[in-house]
Scaffold this motif. Sequence first.
Motif, PDB file in Angstrom:
ATOM      1  N   ARG A  90      -1.584  11.143 -10.910  1.00  0.00           N
ATOM      2  CA  ARG A  90      -2.330  11.760  -9.810  1.00  0.00           C
ATOM      3  C   ARG A  90      -1.457  11.864  -8.561  1.00  0.00           C
ATOM      4  N   LEU A  91      -0.641  10.841  -8.326  1.00  0.00           N
ATOM      5  CA  LEU A  91       0.282  10.889  -7.190  1.00  0.00           C
ATOM      6  C   LEU A  91       1.323  11.996  -7.371  1.00  0.00           C
ATOM      7  N   LEU A  92       1.672  12.259  -8.622  1.00  0.00           N
ATOM      8  CA  LEU A  92       2.670  13.285  -8.913  1.00  0.00           C
ATOM      9  C   LEU A  92       2.113  14.695  -8.801  1.00  0.00           C
ATOM     10  N   SER A  93       0.842  14.890  -9.228  1.00  0.00           N
ATOM     11  CA  SER A  93       0.344  16.258  -9.358  1.00  0.00           C
ATOM     12  C   SER A  93      -0.909  16.568  -8.550  1.00  0.00           C
ATOM     13  N   GLY A  94      -1.552  15.582  -7.971  1.00  0.00           N
ATOM     14  CA  GLY A  94      -2.783  15.842  -7.249  1.00  0.00           C
ATOM     15  C   GLY A  94      -4.003  15.466  -8.061  1.00  0.00           C
ATOM     16  N   GLU A  95      -5.146  15.958  -7.642  1.00  0.00           N
ATOM     17  CA  GLU A  95      -6.411  15.550  -8.261  1.00  0.00           C
ATOM     18  C   GLU A  95      -6.501  15.958  -9.727  1.00  0.00           C
ATOM     19  N   GLU A  96      -6.022  17.173 -10.038  1.00  0.00           N
ATOM     20  CA  GLU A  96      -6.044  17.658 -11.415  1.00  0.00           C
ATOM     21  C   GLU A  96      -4.786  17.159 -12.130  1.00  0.00           C
ATOM     22  N   ILE A  97      -4.969  16.288 -13.104  1.00  0.00           N
ATOM     23  CA  ILE A  97      -3.825  15.691 -13.798  1.00  0.00           C
ATOM     24  C   ILE A  97      -3.477  16.532 -15.018  1.00  0.00           C
ATOM     25  N   SER A  98      -2.290  17.099 -15.026  1.00  0.00           N
ATOM     26  CA  SER A  98      -1.850  17.889 -16.167  1.00  0.00           C
ATOM     27  C   SER A  98      -1.234  16.974 -17.227  1.00  0.00           C
ATOM     28  N   ASP A  99      -1.113  17.505 -18.437  1.00  0.00           N
ATOM     29  CA  ASP A  99      -0.480  16.726 -19.505  1.00  0.00           C
ATOM     30  C   ASP A  99       0.976  16.415 -19.163  1.00  0.00           C
ATOM     31  N   ALA A 100       1.645  17.371 -18.518  1.00  0.00           N
ATOM     32  CA  ALA A 100       3.044  17.164 -18.140  1.00  0.00           C
ATOM     33  C   ALA A 100       3.172  16.039 -17.120  1.00  0.00           C
ATOM     34  N   ALA A 101       2.239  16.000 -16.144  1.00  0.00           N
ATOM     35  CA  ALA A 101       2.274  14.947 -15.133  1.00  0.00           C
ATOM     36  C   ALA A 101       1.999  13.583 -15.760  1.00  0.00           C
ATOM     37  N   ARG A 102       1.053  13.542 -16.683  1.00  0.00           N
ATOM     38  CA  ARG A 102       0.742  12.272 -17.350  1.00  0.00           C
ATOM     39  C   ARG A 102       1.931  11.774 -18.176  1.00  0.00           C
ATOM     40  N   LYS A 103       2.597  12.707 -18.868  1.00  0.00           N
ATOM     41  CA  LYS A 103       3.769  12.326 -19.658  1.00  0.00           C
ATOM     42  C   LYS A 103       4.892  11.828 -18.751  1.00  0.00           C
TER      43      LYS A 103
ATOM     44  N   ILE B 210       0.874  -1.175   0.000  1.00  0.00           N
ATOM     45  CA  ILE B 210       0.000   0.000   0.000  1.00  0.00           C
ATOM     46  C   ILE B 210       0.909   1.222   0.000  1.00  0.00           C
ATOM     47  N   THR B 211       0.799   2.053  -1.013  1.00  0.00           N
ATOM     48  CA  THR B 211       1.734   3.170  -1.139  1.00  0.00           C
ATOM     49  C   THR B 211       1.068   4.397  -1.728  1.00  0.00           C
ATOM     50  N   HIS B 212       1.682   5.559  -1.447  1.00  0.00           N
ATOM     51  CA  HIS B 212       1.265   6.816  -2.048  1.00  0.00           C
ATOM     52  C   HIS B 212       2.410   7.446  -2.834  1.00  0.00           C
ATOM     53  N   LEU B 213       3.497   6.721  -3.011  1.00  0.00           N
ATOM     54  CA  LEU B 213       4.639   7.254  -3.736  1.00  0.00           C
ATOM     55  C   LEU B 213       4.652   6.741  -5.176  1.00  0.00           C
ATOM     56  N   PRO B 214       4.811   7.634  -6.144  1.00  0.00           N
ATOM     57  CA  PRO B 214       4.812   7.196  -7.546  1.00  0.00           C
ATOM     58  C   PRO B 214       5.979   6.270  -7.879  1.00  0.00           C
ATOM     59  N   GLN B 215       7.147   6.468  -7.235  1.00  0.00           N
ATOM     60  CA  GLN B 215       8.297   5.607  -7.529  1.00  0.00           C
ATOM     61  C   GLN B 215       8.006   4.152  -7.182  1.00  0.00           C
ATOM     62  N   ILE B 216       7.287   3.940  -6.098  1.00  0.00           N
ATOM     63  CA  ILE B 216       6.960   2.579  -5.672  1.00  0.00           C
ATOM     64  C   ILE B 216       5.804   2.026  -6.494  1.00  0.00           C
ATOM     65  N   ALA B 217       4.787   2.837  -6.704  1.00  0.00           N
ATOM     66  CA  ALA B 217       3.630   2.380  -7.475  1.00  0.00           C
ATOM     67  C   ALA B 217       4.018   2.003  -8.899  1.00  0.00           C
ATOM     68  N   ALA B 218       4.957   2.749  -9.487  1.00  0.00           N
ATOM     69  CA  ALA B 218       5.342   2.504 -10.876  1.00  0.00           C
ATOM     70  C   ALA B 218       6.014   1.159 -11.071  1.00  0.00           C
ATOM     71  N   MET B 219       6.557   0.572 -10.005  1.00  0.00           N
ATOM     72  CA  MET B 219       7.300  -0.675 -10.133  1.00  0.00           C
ATOM     73  C   MET B 219       6.407  -1.913 -10.053  1.00  0.00           C
ATOM     74  N   GLY B 220       5.156  -1.747  -9.655  1.00  0.00           N
ATOM     75  CA  GLY B 220       4.280  -2.895  -9.463  1.00  0.00           C
ATOM     76  C   GLY B 220       3.910  -3.602 -10.763  1.00  0.00           C
ATOM     77  N   ASP B 221       3.766  -4.914 -10.690  1.00  0.00           N
ATOM     78  CA  ASP B 221       3.305  -5.687 -11.850  1.00  0.00           C
ATOM     79  C   ASP B 221       1.805  -5.522 -12.062  1.00  0.00           C
ATOM     80  N   HIS B 222       1.068  -5.366 -10.971  1.00  0.00           N
ATOM     81  CA  HIS B 222      -0.384  -5.192 -11.030  1.00  0.00           C
ATOM     82  C   HIS B 222      -0.768  -4.083 -10.059  1.00  0.00           C
ATOM     83  N   HIS B 223      -1.821  -3.353 -10.418  1.00  0.00           N
ATOM     84  CA  HIS B 223      -2.270  -2.252  -9.585  1.00  0.00           C
ATOM     85  C   HIS B 223      -3.752  -2.385  -9.278  1.00  0.00           C
TER      86      HIS B 223
END
Length: 205
Positions: free
Chosen positions: A174-187, A131-144
């Motif tokens: 969303r973890l990177l930028s908050g509720e409003e997801i910008s194009d930069a955050a998605r990229k 269970i995590t709120h960090l993008p670095q950890i979430a990005a490594m998961g095989d399944h979400h």
Amino acid sequence: MCIRDRASAIRKKYAKELAEKIREQLVDLNFLDVRFEMKFEQKETFGADGFDEVEFVIATNPGEPLKPLGSVASGGELSRIMLALKTVLAKNDEIETLIFDEIDTGISGRTAQKVSEKMAQIGQRHQVICITHLPQIAAMGDHHLRISKSVRDGRSFTDVSPMDRAHRVDEIARLLSGEEISDAARKNAAVSYTHLRAHETRRHL
């Protein structure tokens, strides 16, 4: 030397090797000046586990004395220490599923990435649930799985839903930028997800 004393001597010898391997893993998890040892005391009576009373002791900062693990570590630190233990013991551990909560407490940046890499390493031989709120950890998961709470008809509900790749990137954004997801955050999320997964794949080729 009797069998009992020989068994104790062998245990103490390998305890030093185990403690050093765990210390190396802790340094890799950003406990930079950590000391980690296994303390032995002789019990009054001999039992099924021998007559050695064994305790993990640790000092996480320079100048501090070694103290019992449970008395000096916070919840987040204990999770990282357990991760170090499991990384060392992964090849021989028979536990099928490991659950890590609060492992991202008080960490970020490079430390978070190292934590995610070690969990992926353990995941080669075990099921790892984190269970995590960090993008670095979430990005490594095989399944979400996305966990959300809502109120319907005056009652609280927890919903758990699996995510495909597109939704995974959105959640990392969303973890990177908050509720409003910008194009930069998605990229950035898409690049992070692809880079980290590729990095871990190379580690196990």
